[in-house]
Design an enzyme around this catalytic site. Structure first.
Site, PDB file in Angstrom:
ATOM      1  CG  ASP A  12      -0.343   0.210   2.530  1.00 16.44           C
ATOM      2  OD1 ASP A  12       0.898   0.305   2.609  1.00 16.44           O
ATOM      3  OD2 ASP A  12      -1.084   0.313   3.530  1.00 16.44           O
ATOM      4  CG  HIS A  13      -0.803   4.721   1.549  1.00 13.55           C
ATOM      5  ND1 HIS A  13      -1.825   3.785   1.687  1.00 13.55           N
ATOM      6  CD2 HIS A  13      -0.739   5.371   2.738  1.00 13.55           C
ATOM      7  CE1 HIS A  13      -2.355   3.899   2.890  1.00 13.55           C
ATOM      8  NE2 HIS A  13      -1.703   4.844   3.557  1.00 13.55           N
ATOM      9  CB  CYS A  69       0.721  -2.633   4.686  1.00 13.65           C
ATOM     10  SG  CYS A  69       0.505  -3.741   6.085  1.00 13.65           S
ATOM     11  N   GLY A  70       2.187  -0.611   6.213  1.00  9.93           N
ATOM     12  CA  GLY A  70       2.871   0.154   7.255  1.00  9.93           C
ATOM     13  C   GLY A  70       3.484  -0.736   8.321  1.00  9.93           C
ATOM     14  CB  THR A  71       2.087  -2.648  11.060  1.00  6.08           C
ATOM     15  OG1 THR A  71       0.857  -3.080  10.458  1.00  6.08           O
ATOM     16  CG2 THR A  71       1.891  -1.333  11.790  1.00  6.08           C
ATOM     17  N   GLY A  72       2.752  -4.245   8.267  1.00  6.32           N
ATOM     18  CA  GLY A  72       2.750  -5.617   7.753  1.00  6.32           C
ATOM     19  C   GLY A  72       1.574  -6.423   8.288  1.00  6.32           C
ATOM     20  N   GLY A  74      -1.836  -5.782   8.383  1.00  5.36           N
ATOM     21  CA  GLY A  74      -3.003  -5.887   7.499  1.00  5.36           C
ATOM     22  C   GLY A  74      -2.737  -6.852   6.357  1.00  5.36           C
ATOM     23  CG  HIS A 102      10.817 -25.195  11.546  1.00 11.89           C
ATOM     24  ND1 HIS A 102      10.920 -25.101  12.909  1.00 11.89           N
ATOM     25  CD2 HIS A 102      11.852 -25.987  11.150  1.00 11.89           C
ATOM     26  CE1 HIS A 102      11.972 -25.792  13.328  1.00 11.89           C
ATOM     27  NE2 HIS A 102      12.566 -26.331  12.278  1.00 11.89           N
ATOM     28  CG  ASN A 103       6.575 -21.741   9.807  1.00  6.08           C
ATOM     29  OD1 ASN A 103       7.457 -20.999  10.237  1.00  6.08           O
ATOM     30  ND2 ASN A 103       5.880 -22.524  10.611  1.00  6.08           N
ATOM     31  NE  ARG A 113       3.297   4.493   7.879  1.00  6.25           N
ATOM     32  CZ  ARG A 113       1.997   4.742   7.747  1.00  6.25           C
ATOM     33  NH1 ARG A 113       1.120   4.124   8.524  1.00  6.25           N
ATOM     34  NH2 ARG A 113       1.575   5.599   6.837  1.00  6.25           N
ATOM     35  NE  ARG A 136      10.147 -31.840  13.975  1.00  4.39           N
ATOM     36  CZ  ARG A 136      11.406 -31.522  13.725  1.00  4.39           C
ATOM     37  NH1 ARG A 136      12.101 -32.205  12.843  1.00  4.39           N
ATOM     38  NH2 ARG A 136      11.982 -30.504  14.341  1.00  4.39           N
ATOM     39  CG  HIS A 137       9.134 -28.823   9.986  1.00  4.91           C
ATOM     40  ND1 HIS A 137       8.669 -28.331  11.169  1.00  4.91           N
ATOM     41  CD2 HIS A 137      10.408 -29.224  10.207  1.00  4.91           C
ATOM     42  CE1 HIS A 137       9.633 -28.405  12.083  1.00  4.91           C
ATOM     43  NE2 HIS A 137      10.693 -28.946  11.519  1.00  4.91           N
ATOM     44  NE  ARG A 140       5.270 -30.748  13.745  1.00  3.62           N
ATOM     45  CZ  ARG A 140       6.362 -30.673  14.481  1.00  3.62           C
ATOM     46  NH1 ARG A 140       7.193 -29.649  14.353  1.00  3.62           N
ATOM     47  NH2 ARG A 140       6.641 -31.596  15.366  1.00  3.62           N
TER      48      ARG A 140
HETATM   49  C1  RB5 Z   1      -2.016   2.555   6.511  1.00  2.37           C
HETATM   50  O1  RB5 Z   1      -2.056   3.727   7.245  1.00  2.37           O
HETATM   51  C2  RB5 Z   1      -1.836   1.367   7.449  1.00  2.37           C
HETATM   52  O2  RB5 Z   1      -2.991   1.124   8.165  1.00  2.37           O
HETATM   53  C3  RB5 Z   1      -1.457   0.150   6.653  1.00  2.37           C
HETATM   54  O3  RB5 Z   1      -0.300   0.403   5.928  1.00  2.37           O
HETATM   55  C4  RB5 Z   1      -1.144  -1.115   7.427  1.00  2.37           C
HETATM   56  O4  RB5 Z   1      -0.182  -0.885   8.409  1.00  2.37           O
HETATM   57  C5  RB5 Z   1      -2.293  -1.884   7.909  1.00  2.37           C
HETATM   58  O5  RB5 Z   1      -2.165  -2.906   8.574  1.00  2.37           O
END
Ligand code: RB5
Length: 146
Positions: A12-13, A69-72, A74, A102-103, A113, A136-137, A140
């Site tokens: 995303d942005h 994304c910002g945090t990853g 979403g 493993h996964n 971010r 085994r993985h 799983r």
């Molecule tokens: C966008 O502001 C933010 O919500 C998105 O990038 C993401 O972090 C969502 O999980």
């Protein structure tokens, strides 16, 4: 297309700039990269881009994808709704490695971010270079969809 050297990427942005840098990094390493967008820092809904990448991996069009994304968070929530997708949100190299060993993770998720450029490149490289241990993985991960 050489599926082992092809990858789909989307963001995303909030992580657009890091996506562009990772794209360049991958192309420099000889990967053919499909960019699922977004294509600017204009605010968008991460779900639309997460779905594009996860769907391509789910259907086997690509073996691997990268989502940001910002945090990853979403992107990882969206991607893991898709059958056959094992998306791993990583901000440390050990987790990136173990998500493959493993996964058998097939989508690497990064928070634009959260991680800096150099760490992001290292996460991507480690993730791409590491194989699945199987055994085994494999049992799983098969049991996830049973
Ligand atoms: C966008 O502001 C933010 O919500 C998105 O990038 C993401 O972090 C969502 O999980």
């Amino acid at each position: 297309m050489d599926k082992d050297k092809s990858i789909i990427i989307g963001s995303d942005h909030a992580a657009y700039e890091l996506k562009e840098k990772i794209k360049t990094y991958l192309v420099d390493k000889g990967y053919s990269v499909e960019d699922a967008g977004t294509d600017s820092t204009e605010s968008v809904n991460y779900v639309d881009y997460g779905k594009k990448v996860a769907s391509a991996v789910s259907k086997g069009r690509y073996l691997k994808g990268v989502l940001l994304c910002g945090t990853g968070l979403g992107m990882s929530i969206v991607a893991n709704r898709f059958l056959n997708v094992r998306a791993a949100l990583c901000s440390d190299v050990f987790s990136a490695k173990m998500s493959r060993v493993h996964n058998d993770s097939n989508i690497l998720v990064l928070g634009g971010r959260i991680v800096g450029d150099i760490l992001a490149f290292e996460l991507v490289q480690t993730w791409l270079d590491t194989g699945f241990e199987g055994g085994r993985h494999l049992e799983r991960i098969k049991s996830i969809d049973n």
